[in-house]
Design an enzyme around this catalytic site. Sequence first.
Site, PDB file in Angstrom:
ATOM      1  N   HIS A  69       5.901 -11.737  20.403  1.00 13.19           N
ATOM      2  CA  HIS A  69       5.059 -12.589  21.253  1.00 13.19           C
ATOM      3  C   HIS A  69       3.599 -12.113  21.167  1.00 13.19           C
ATOM      4  CE1 HIS A  69       3.081 -13.901  25.017  1.00 13.19           C
ATOM      5  NE2 HIS A  69       2.762 -12.619  25.106  1.00 13.19           N
ATOM      6  N   CYS A  90       4.715 -19.790  23.159  1.00 14.05           N
ATOM      7  CA  CYS A  90       5.364 -19.266  21.948  1.00 14.05           C
ATOM      8  C   CYS A  90       6.881 -19.473  22.005  1.00 14.05           C
ATOM      9  CB  CYS A  90       4.991 -17.801  21.718  1.00 14.05           C
ATOM     10  SG  CYS A  90       6.106 -16.602  22.447  1.00 14.05           S
ATOM     11  N   CYS A 142       8.940 -16.811  24.248  1.00 10.61           N
ATOM     12  CA  CYS A 142       8.904 -16.972  25.708  1.00 10.61           C
ATOM     13  C   CYS A 142       9.653 -18.218  26.153  1.00 10.61           C
ATOM     14  CB  CYS A 142       7.462 -17.019  26.210  1.00 10.61           C
ATOM     15  SG  CYS A 142       6.611 -15.451  25.985  1.00 10.61           S
ATOM     16  N   ASP A 173      -5.074  -5.658   8.523  1.00  7.39           N
ATOM     17  CA  ASP A 173      -3.684  -5.565   8.951  1.00  7.39           C
ATOM     18  C   ASP A 173      -3.620  -4.673  10.172  1.00  7.39           C
ATOM     19  OD1 ASP A 173      -2.659  -2.608   8.207  1.00  7.39           O
ATOM     20  OD2 ASP A 173      -4.070  -3.294   6.684  1.00  7.39           O
ATOM     21  N   ASP A 198       0.856  -1.191   0.000  1.00  6.10           N
ATOM     22  CA  ASP A 198       0.000   0.000   0.000  1.00  6.10           C
ATOM     23  C   ASP A 198       0.891   1.241   0.000  1.00  6.10           C
ATOM     24  OD1 ASP A 198       0.822   0.488   2.616  1.00  6.10           O
ATOM     25  OD2 ASP A 198      -1.204   0.809   3.376  1.00  6.10           O
ATOM     26  N   CYS A 244       3.360 -19.312  28.613  1.00  4.47           N
ATOM     27  CA  CYS A 244       3.186 -19.053  27.179  1.00  4.47           C
ATOM     28  C   CYS A 244       3.940 -20.112  26.373  1.00  4.47           C
ATOM     29  CB  CYS A 244       3.693 -17.662  26.810  1.00  4.47           C
ATOM     30  SG  CYS A 244       3.515 -17.334  25.042  1.00  4.47           S
TER      31      CYS A 244
HETATM   32 ZN   LIG Z   1       5.128 -15.834  24.354  1.00  6.47          ZN
END
Ligand SMILES: [Zn+2]
Length: 416
Positions: free
Chosen positions: A385, A360, A363, A250, A89, A358
């Site tokens: 995260h 992820c 982490c 977005d 964009d 967490c």
């Molecule tokens: Zn995390």
Amino acid sequence: MKFFFPDSQDQVDPSFNFETEQRSALRLRHRDDHYAHEEFKTTPYDGILLSMAMVESGRYTLPQKHRLHRVGIRQFFRLEDKRLETMGDCGAFSYVREDYPPYSVSQVVNFYDDLGFDYGISVDHVILGFDPKIDDQSVPKEWKMRQEITLELASEFLEEHRRRGSRFVPLGVAQGWSPGSYAYSVEQLQKAGFSYIAMGGMVPLKTHEILSCLERVNQSRHQNTRLHLLGVTRCEQVREFAKFGAASFDSTSPLRQAFKDLKDNYWTLDRTYSAIRVPQVQANPSMLKMILAGKINQAEARRLEQECLKALLLFDAARASVDNTLAPLLEYEKLYDEGPSREEIYRETLHDSPWKSCTCDICRKIGIHVILFRGAERNRRRGFHNVFVFHQRLHRELRQEQEAVETLAVGREGVR
Ligand SMILES: [Zn+2]
């Protein structure tokens, strides 16, 4: 519903050592630093959004710009083996104060063609105002003009796209100041031949205002017209957005909140936590300023900074209590911040230790460092995260919709 993550060249250095805070001497930023999609085994977004303004406005160095044009967007962002899409964009908020967009249609189509985008959004001009009660006669000239500019540039954009046989999917932008004016834009864009339309200028709107616009737009929307919501993050409303034809959106909010927000820095599925500030005596600009002005004793600051880090690491290893960890943090805070104490929000963060549960990759890899408000390496990783959690929240919402549909179907089977 696809989530496009806007690029702002926020990368992290994999060689950064969190204990010593040193980097590899061999590190080359453009070659070695990681984008968010390189930090996770499963990418927490469906595509990236790159603004022409981001590339042109100084965020990209000249060598970076050259490389981007030479190798194209997929290789530049190392997406070759990933199923991620790319959307371009203009970044209309960056030139919102100007009378006319600074980029021509052919410049923008060149940019999309050269870099090899999957989707390209037409040149637009944001309207800085929202007033659903205003009628056609009393609408400020400026607003109407910006809508007309956006519509004209969209038609020109589509013609240019056809003339060149460009391969990217073109999106026209709808700008407006009320539900009716947004619907008018969408009608005009459909007439011009667009079947994918980006809703612009909605970032400052309240959720109910966005919904009222989408509801009205939905009445004018052809069945096969899809909508993209530019810069809109309202996870809780995602199902309603989808009902009104939104297919993608977005947002940079999950990343930005990690280091821009006063207290909602670390996201979990159901709430947010404050990050814990441990400013770097040697590198934090406001800290250095206070030291130079003689307001802070540098040796004392250095001592407290180190004590905080030590206490936090002990806490993460379950070798210090919440109170013992808080003590140096609060003492350090008094030194550099005259505002209200963050004791309560820090106590909550430490007590709940959300990074420990967490799943992820960030982490799991860096532990308590993810929640320290300290330098770009930690702050950006916390942002990544948040993007991961945002993606999980999004899919939780969408799953609930799916489950509701399935329950309904099973119910009907039962009746039969
Ligand atoms: Zn995390």
